[in-house]
Design a protein around this motif. Sequence first.
Motif, short mmCIF file in Angstrom:
data_model
loop_
_atom_site.label_atom_id
_atom_site.label_comp_id
_atom_site.label_asym_id
_atom_site.label_seq_id
_atom_site.Cartn_x
_atom_site.Cartn_y
_atom_site.Cartn_z
N GLU A 71 0.83 -1.21 0.00
CA GLU A 71 0.00 0.00 0.00
C GLU A 71 0.87 1.26 0.00
OE1 GLU A 71 -3.75 1.94 2.50
OE2 GLU A 71 -2.49 0.41 3.44
N GLU A 72 1.91 1.27 0.83
CA GLU A 72 2.76 2.46 0.91
C GLU A 72 3.60 2.64 -0.35
OE1 GLU A 72 5.87 4.60 4.03
OE2 GLU A 72 4.74 2.81 4.63
N LEU A 73 4.12 1.54 -0.89
CA LEU A 73 4.91 1.65 -2.12
C LEU A 73 4.04 2.13 -3.28
CD1 LEU A 73 7.08 -1.62 -1.98
CD2 LEU A 73 7.87 0.74 -1.69
N ASN B 194 3.52 5.84 -4.36
CA ASN B 194 4.54 6.58 -5.11
C ASN B 194 5.04 5.87 -6.36
OD1 ASN B 194 5.21 9.01 -3.31
ND2 ASN B 194 5.40 7.30 -1.86
N TYR B 195 4.87 4.56 -6.39
CA TYR B 195 5.46 3.77 -7.47
C TYR B 195 4.43 2.83 -8.09
CZ TYR B 195 9.51 5.25 -4.71
OH TYR B 195 10.41 5.98 -4.00
N HIS B 196 4.85 2.19 -9.19
CA HIS B 196 4.04 1.16 -9.83
C HIS B 196 4.53 -0.19 -9.30
CE1 HIS B 196 1.60 -0.73 -12.91
NE2 HIS B 196 2.64 -1.43 -13.34
N VAL B 197 3.63 -0.98 -8.73
CA VAL B 197 4.00 -2.24 -8.07
C VAL B 197 3.50 -3.42 -8.89
CG1 VAL B 197 3.75 -3.65 -5.99
CG2 VAL B 197 3.97 -1.15 -5.80
N ILE B 198 4.40 -4.35 -9.16
CA ILE B 198 4.07 -5.55 -9.93
C ILE B 198 4.26 -6.76 -9.03
CG2 ILE B 198 4.58 -6.89 -12.01
CD1 ILE B 198 5.95 -4.30 -13.09
N LEU B 199 3.22 -7.56 -8.86
CA LEU B 199 3.22 -8.67 -7.92
C LEU B 199 3.54 -9.99 -8.63
CD1 LEU B 199 -0.01 -7.73 -5.93
CD2 LEU B 199 2.37 -7.11 -5.40
#
Length: 329
Positions: free
Chosen positions: A191-193, A196-201
Motif C-alpha cells: 500500500e505504501e509503495l 509513489n510507485y508502480h507495483v508488480i506482484l
Amino acid sequence: MIRLSAMGDVAMTIPVLRALIHQYPEVKITVLTREFFTPFFRDLSGVEVFSAEVNGKHKGLLGLYKLAKTLNIKNFDCVADLHDVLRSKILRRLVHADKYAVIDKGRKDKKALISGKQFQPLKSTHERYADVFRALGFPLNLGNPVFPKKASLSDVTKPFISKTKKNIGVAPFATYEGKMYPLELMKKVIEELASNYHVILFGGGSKEKAILEDFERQFKHVVNVVGKLDLRDELDLISNLDVMLSMDSGNAHMAAMYGVKVVTIWGVTHPYAGFTPFNQPENHALLPDRVQFPMIPTSVYGNKYPEAYKKASGSILPHDIVSKVKAII
C-alpha cells in the motif's frame, strides 16, 4: 554442467556462466537441467540446454543410463556437477569426460552455522559454483560482472510496466512459511509503495494468485502477473524492474541475474549461509531481530524452525522496508 533444480539455485548459475563465457569465449557449454528453466539461459552465447526429464523418460537408473548414452554423443571434455545429488552422482559415473569436478556445498560449515556453533559468513553459492570451474582449469573472477540489456517488451508484457512511474516488483512468497514476511504486514508495504510507485506482484499457484488478486483490487498502481505470463515473459518483465523486493527465494535470484537492484527480506534463514542474490550490497538484506530470535538461522533452506519463529521476519517494520526501497530506487 549439471544443475537440475531448484529454481533459485539454477538462477544462481547464470552470473557464473556469464563470467565463464566472457572470460573463456572459446568454451562451449551444455547445461543439463529441467526444461522449465531453459529461458534462464537464453542470452548466453555458446550455451546449449539439454532437458532432463527426471519424471519421465530419464526417471530411475535405466532412465539415467539412457540420458547418459545420449549425452555421450557430444564427447565432453569436462563435467561440472553443480548439484551433487544422487542423480548427478550416477551421471558422473556414466557420462564420459577427461575431467570431472563437483561442488563443495560446505555442509559441515552450514551445520555449524545453524546449530549456533559459529556465526560468520560462509562462502557464497556463486563462489562455490565458480570453484567447480576453477577445478576444471578455468580460473574465474566474479568481480566486475557484465549484465544483459533490459529485454524488449512484447504486446503481452508492455501493459504491466509503467512509463511514468518507477517499477517495483514484489514477490511475497517462499517455499516455507518461515521464510515469508507476514502477509498482513506485506499488505502495508505494498500500500505504501503504491502511493509513489508502480507495483508488480509475482508469485505462483492458485492460492498465491487469489491473494495477490485481492491486493490488486485494493490498491491503485498495483498489478498481479500470476497466471498471466509464461517464464520467458516474466523474465522480460523482471529485467525491466527498477527494484525487486523479494523473500529469500527464486525471484530474488532471477532479478539479480539481470543486474536489477534487489531488496531481500529474511526470516529463519540468513545471508551467512551463502544464498545472497548476486552482486547485491550487504545492506540490501533486511534481517529479523536476532536479540528476539537468537537461534536464526534455524536451517539453511527455511524448512526447520521452532513454532515461535514462524513469523520472525515480522520483527522487520514495514516502514523500514519501504524506506530501504526508496533509498535505492
